[in-house]
Design an enzyme around this catalytic site. Structure first.
Site, PDB file in Angstrom:
ATOM      1  N   ARG A  96      42.736 105.883 -31.753  1.00 11.39           N
ATOM      2  CA  ARG A  96      41.548 106.431 -31.858  1.00 11.39           C
ATOM      3  C   ARG A  96      40.491 105.115 -31.065  1.00 11.39           C
ATOM      4  O   ARG A  96      39.328 105.121 -30.874  1.00 11.39           O
ATOM      5  CB  ARG A  96      40.483 107.077 -32.981  1.00 11.39           C
ATOM      6  CG  ARG A  96      41.229 108.416 -33.074  1.00 11.39           C
ATOM      7  CD  ARG A  96      40.140 109.057 -34.161  1.00 11.39           C
ATOM      8  NE  ARG A  96      39.357 108.387 -34.904  1.00 11.39           N
ATOM      9  CZ  ARG A  96      39.354 107.899 -36.268  1.00 11.39           C
ATOM     10  NH1 ARG A  96      40.539 108.407 -36.928  1.00 11.39           N
ATOM     11  NH2 ARG A  96      38.290 107.406 -37.095  1.00 11.39           N
ATOM     12  N   ASN A  97      41.182 103.916 -30.956  1.00 17.34           N
ATOM     13  CA  ASN A  97      40.629 102.858 -30.279  1.00 17.34           C
ATOM     14  C   ASN A  97      40.389 103.140 -28.926  1.00 17.34           C
ATOM     15  O   ASN A  97      41.218 103.668 -28.231  1.00 17.34           O
ATOM     16  CB  ASN A  97      41.437 101.558 -30.608  1.00 17.34           C
ATOM     17  CG  ASN A  97      40.478 100.392 -30.347  1.00 17.34           C
ATOM     18  OD1 ASN A  97      40.154 100.200 -29.221  1.00 17.34           O
ATOM     19  ND2 ASN A  97      40.305  99.554 -31.442  1.00 17.34           N
ATOM     20  N   ALA A  98      39.099 102.745 -28.656  1.00 13.01           N
ATOM     21  CA  ALA A  98      38.691 102.962 -26.913  1.00 13.01           C
ATOM     22  C   ALA A  98      38.972 102.109 -25.925  1.00 13.01           C
ATOM     23  O   ALA A  98      38.793 102.341 -24.927  1.00 13.01           O
ATOM     24  CB  ALA A  98      37.122 103.473 -26.987  1.00 13.01           C
ATOM     25  N   THR A 151      35.309  98.527 -29.483  1.00 14.03           N
ATOM     26  CA  THR A 151      35.966  99.680 -29.185  1.00 14.03           C
ATOM     27  C   THR A 151      36.809 100.302 -30.394  1.00 14.03           C
ATOM     28  O   THR A 151      37.270 101.495 -30.255  1.00 14.03           O
ATOM     29  CB  THR A 151      36.873  99.383 -27.977  1.00 14.03           C
ATOM     30  OG1 THR A 151      37.840  98.704 -28.613  1.00 14.03           O
ATOM     31  CG2 THR A 151      36.331  99.007 -26.801  1.00 14.03           C
TER      32      THR A 151
END
Length: 168
Positions: A39-41, A142
């Site tokens: 889920r890190n952008a 992020t």
């Protein structure tokens, strides 16, 4: 508390900017690569900016090298329970003085979150000899732990800064 050791930097031959996080998350340490939490952008934002699919580690490394992004973390090691920056104890900074000597044209740092900037100020700027003409950009983290901004808000801010820095 667990002892965490960071990664070597991803180096470009002629880096235009350096993106700095604090310390790899538990998910990143398990995968042995930067921003590995699903889920890190970070990688989706870069993929969107460069209009390239980047899924494999090799594609991510190639993107950084080709675009002039040097990817690293402020810390080389620390003690930490879990992944939260607020849990960091006994921080040890990377050797930025040597890095800037090796890459004298590198003048721009993009902080991936306020915690990275704060750690850099405390652990690096007051303790290492750095060039006087560095330019800093503090961008939203992020990390999925940063729920204050939507992905779209993060994407816009990161894209605006990347455009400014990489188009030089």
């Amino acid at each position: 508390m667990f002892k965490c050791n960071g990664f070597n930097p991803i180096l470009s031959d002629e880096p235009k900017c350096m993106v700095l996080g604090t310390m790899p998350s538990v998910a990143s340490l398990e995968e042995s690569f930067y921003y590995a939490h699903p889920r890190n952008a970070f990688w989706p934002i870069l993929s969107d900016y460069f209009k390239l699919p980047i899924e494999s580690t090799e594609q991510k490394v190639a993107l950084c090298k080709q675009s002039g992004i040097l990817l690293w973390d402020v810390l080389s090691s620390c003690e930490r329970q879990g992944s939260l920056d607020s849990a960091i104890k006994q921080p040890e900074a990377n050797d930025f003085a040597s890095l800037f000597q090796q890459y004298p044209s590198l003048k721009t740092i993009l902080f991936n979150g306020k915690a990275a900037q704060n750690l850099f100020e405390k652990q690096v700027t007051k303790k290492q000899a750095l060039p006087d003409d560095l330019v800093f950009f503090s961008l939203p983290s992020t990390s999925p732990a940063n729920a204050q901004l939507t992905f779209e808000n993060k994407r816009v801010l990161w894209h605006e800064t990347l455009e400014q820095v990489l188009s030089k």
